[in-house]
Structure formats: structure tokens, C-alpha cells
Design a protein around this motif. Structure first.
Motif, mmCIF file in Angstrom:
data_model
loop_
_atom_site.group_PDB
_atom_site.id
_atom_site.type_symbol
_atom_site.label_atom_id
_atom_site.label_comp_id
_atom_site.label_asym_id
_atom_site.label_seq_id
_atom_site.Cartn_x
_atom_site.Cartn_y
_atom_site.Cartn_z
ATOM 1 N N ASP A 12 -5.928 9.665 -1.640
ATOM 2 C CA ASP A 12 -4.531 9.961 -1.967
ATOM 3 C C ASP A 12 -4.234 9.651 -3.437
ATOM 4 O OD1 ASP A 12 -1.815 10.266 -2.160
ATOM 5 O OD2 ASP A 12 -1.319 8.995 -0.450
ATOM 6 N N PRO A 13 -3.962 10.652 -4.274
ATOM 7 C CA PRO A 13 -3.709 10.401 -5.702
ATOM 8 C C PRO A 13 -2.399 9.675 -5.967
ATOM 9 C CG PRO A 13 -3.274 12.704 -5.171
ATOM 10 C CD PRO A 13 -3.884 12.092 -3.941
ATOM 11 N N GLN A 14 -1.510 9.615 -4.971
ATOM 12 C CA GLN A 14 -0.216 8.971 -5.174
ATOM 13 C C GLN A 14 -0.314 7.449 -5.240
ATOM 14 O OE1 GLN A 14 2.428 10.925 -5.816
ATOM 15 N NE2 GLN A 14 0.977 12.617 -5.603
ATOM 16 N N LEU A 15 -1.453 6.891 -4.872
ATOM 17 C CA LEU A 15 -1.584 5.439 -4.824
ATOM 18 C C LEU A 15 -1.913 4.821 -6.170
ATOM 19 C CD1 LEU A 15 -3.655 4.930 -1.539
ATOM 20 C CD2 LEU A 15 -1.206 5.310 -1.817
ATOM 21 N N ALA A 16 -2.378 5.604 -7.116
ATOM 22 C CA ALA A 16 -2.984 5.081 -8.341
ATOM 23 C C ALA A 16 -2.086 4.118 -9.112
ATOM 24 C CB ALA A 16 -3.408 6.232 -9.243
ATOM 25 N N LYS A 17 -0.805 4.415 -9.187
ATOM 26 C CA LYS A 17 0.097 3.630 -10.041
ATOM 27 C C LYS A 17 0.264 2.190 -9.577
ATOM 28 C CE LYS A 17 4.261 5.252 -7.614
ATOM 29 N NZ LYS A 17 3.564 6.117 -6.633
ATOM 30 N N LEU A 49 -0.736 7.987 8.605
ATOM 31 C CA LEU A 49 0.667 7.596 8.648
ATOM 32 C C LEU A 49 1.539 8.602 7.903
ATOM 33 C CD1 LEU A 49 0.171 3.808 7.798
ATOM 34 C CD2 LEU A 49 0.260 4.872 10.062
ATOM 35 N N ASP A 50 2.790 8.734 8.344
ATOM 36 C CA ASP A 50 3.726 9.579 7.619
ATOM 37 C C ASP A 50 4.075 8.904 6.295
ATOM 38 O OD1 ASP A 50 6.442 8.047 7.813
ATOM 39 O OD2 ASP A 50 5.645 7.993 9.864
ATOM 40 N N PRO A 51 4.610 9.642 5.312
ATOM 41 C CA PRO A 51 4.824 9.079 3.976
ATOM 42 C C PRO A 51 5.651 7.796 3.948
ATOM 43 C CG PRO A 51 5.036 11.458 3.898
ATOM 44 C CD PRO A 51 4.901 11.096 5.352
ATOM 45 N N GLU A 100 4.140 4.151 2.813
ATOM 46 C CA GLU A 100 4.700 3.347 1.722
ATOM 47 C C GLU A 100 4.992 1.931 2.195
ATOM 48 O OE1 GLU A 100 5.907 3.028 -2.314
ATOM 49 O OE2 GLU A 100 4.894 4.647 -1.240
ATOM 50 N N SER A 101 5.504 1.800 3.414
ATOM 51 C CA SER A 101 5.797 0.484 3.975
ATOM 52 C C SER A 101 4.529 -0.336 4.161
ATOM 53 C CB SER A 101 6.524 0.644 5.314
ATOM 54 O OG SER A 101 6.717 -0.600 5.943
ATOM 55 N N VAL A 102 3.465 0.311 4.658
ATOM 56 C CA VAL A 102 2.195 -0.395 4.869
ATOM 57 C C VAL A 102 1.614 -0.853 3.539
ATOM 58 C CG1 VAL A 102 -0.220 -0.039 5.550
ATOM 59 C CG2 VAL A 102 1.632 0.620 7.093
#
Length: 233
Positions: free
Chosen positions: A198-203, A169-171, A175-177
Motif C-alpha cells: 500500500d503506497p499510502q502508508l509511506a508518510k 480492512l476497509d480504509p 487507518e485505525s489499526v
């Protein structure tokens, strides 16, 4: 202390003499959000398959909802998958000649427990009401993933397992999913386990685990080192 809904102890998987998982232990409390990260080839997808009763471990113990899955027959494991686990896959795995509603209702059909009102509720909450009669080929990537989430929740599972749910998916859609996954997790009191690189999910998660070369490690290694990891999935 609340008993975990999923607990794996010293899980090992060996294929043709190669160790894919090497003594992995994981505990997931009810209503928790757990993220398992790692580079390609680290063993993430194998762990997903083991936790989802899609592949038995070579050794170790796996308990789901208090039951020792290692001691169950394949028929019993299939029954436990239907009633306790919901799956979200990276490539959606929707059946092309079934409508969105028919795809989402497959877990209910397999369990012999139809609940069309719950499916309608899911489609409304996921923002895909009106697409029930559409076929996968006519849906966007985000819409396909929302149908896949509806399918995962069709039998009101205690655990959702998601393998790279945002990988295609695109960014903005990703984020919506994720928002939807967490919203549905909160409203259905379902534990969520996401496998991702994906390291952006950690938070967003209660607990973050990192797997490297089939073993859980304390924290993420250097990103460049992660990218050099060999493919062993």
C-alpha cells in the motif's frame, strides 16, 4: 551509535532453482518504524518469513538482538521468536475455537510466562476490553486485527513484524489499526517493521524500503510497472 535490534546482510533465498530474495540487506534500529513495500510477487512475504525466523535464508547473515540467528538451532530460533519477536499477519491467524483472550495469551503460554495483567492492559489500550470471551467468528475484521496486535505484544517483544496488516480492512479500519500499531510502538518502545504493497502508508514511517524481483531498490518504480511484476511469493 545504538546497535540495531535486527540486521540482515546479503540475505538470499532460492527455491527449486528460482531466486526469491537476492542479496537483501536491512538494518532496523531500536524503536524505529520501517516500511518494506513492493508489488505482489516481489518477495515481501519471503522477507517477512526470513526476518521472523519462520524460514532460514539459503545464505546471508541475520542478527536479532545482537545474536547471529544463522548459527542457532531450530529450538533456539523458536525461543528467540517467542521472546524477541511479535507477529501480525494479514489474515489474522486467530484460532477459531479459542476466545480472544486465549488467542492473545498464546505467546505467554508457549513461553511459560503468564502475565494476565499485561493482557488486560493491552485489551484496554487497544479498545477491545469486553471482548475477551468472544470467539473470532463473532468479531469484525478490525477487532480480529486488534486481538492479533495484542497477541503480538503479549511477551513485550523488541520487534513487531507485520505482514500486510491492513490488507483485509476497509480504509477507515485500516487507518485505525495503523494508529494503534504506532501508539503501541511508542508506549512499549518496540521497533516496527511493516511489509505492505500500500503506497499510502509511506508518510508514517521513519524509513521506507522498496523490494522488486527479490532485490531492494532505491525507490518505488512506476506503479503500472509494479502491477505487472510476476508472482514469486
Amino acid at each position: 551509535m545504538t546497535d540495531p535490534v535486527l540486521a540482515g546482510t546479503d540475505l538470499r533465498v532460492t527455491r527449486r532453482g528460482t531466486t526469491i530474495l537476492d542479496g537483501v540487506s536491512i538494518t532496523v534500529p531500536p524503536d524505529a518504524a520501517t516500511l518494506v513495500q513492493g508489488p505482489s510477487g516481489a518477495g515481501k512475504s519471503t522477507l517477512f518469513n526470513v526476518l521472523g525466523l519462520l524460514e532460514p535464508p539459503s545464505s546471508g547473515r541475520l542478527e536479532i538482538d545482537g545474536r547471529d540467528a544463522s548459527a542457532l538451532s531450530e529450538r533456539q530460533r523458536a525461543g528467540l521468536r517467542r521472546t524477541t519477536l511479535g507477529f501480525v499477519f494479514q489474515d489474522f491467524q486467530l484460532i477459531g475455537d479459542l476466545t480472544a483472550r486465549e488467542n492473545a495469551s498464546l505467546p505467554q503460554e508457549h513461553a511459560g510466562d503468564r502475565d494476565p495483567e499485561w493482557l488486560e492492559t493491552l485489551f484496554e489500550r487497544l479498545g477491545i476490553d469486553g471482548l475477551e470471551d468472544q470467539y473470532p467468528a463473532t468479531l469484525s475484521g478490525g477487532e480480529k486485527q486488534r486481538v492479533a496486535i495484542a497477541r503480538a505484544l503479549a511477551n513485550r517483544p523488541e520487534i513487531i513484524l507485520a505482514d500486510e496488516p491492513t490488507g483485509q480492512l476497509d480504509p477507515d479500519t485500516a487507518e485505525s489499526v495503523l494508529d494503534l500499531l504506532f501508539s503501541m510502538k511508542a508506549s512499549t518502545e518496540t521497533a516496527l517493521v511493516v511489509i505492505s504493497h500500500d503506497p499510502q502508508l509511506a508518510k508514517r514511517f521513519d524509513e521506507r524500503l522498496f523490494i522488486r524481483d527479490g532485490t531492494l531498490v532505491a525507490d518505488a518504480p512506476d506503479r503500472r510497472a509494479a502491477e505487472r511484476s510476476p508472482e514469486t511469493r
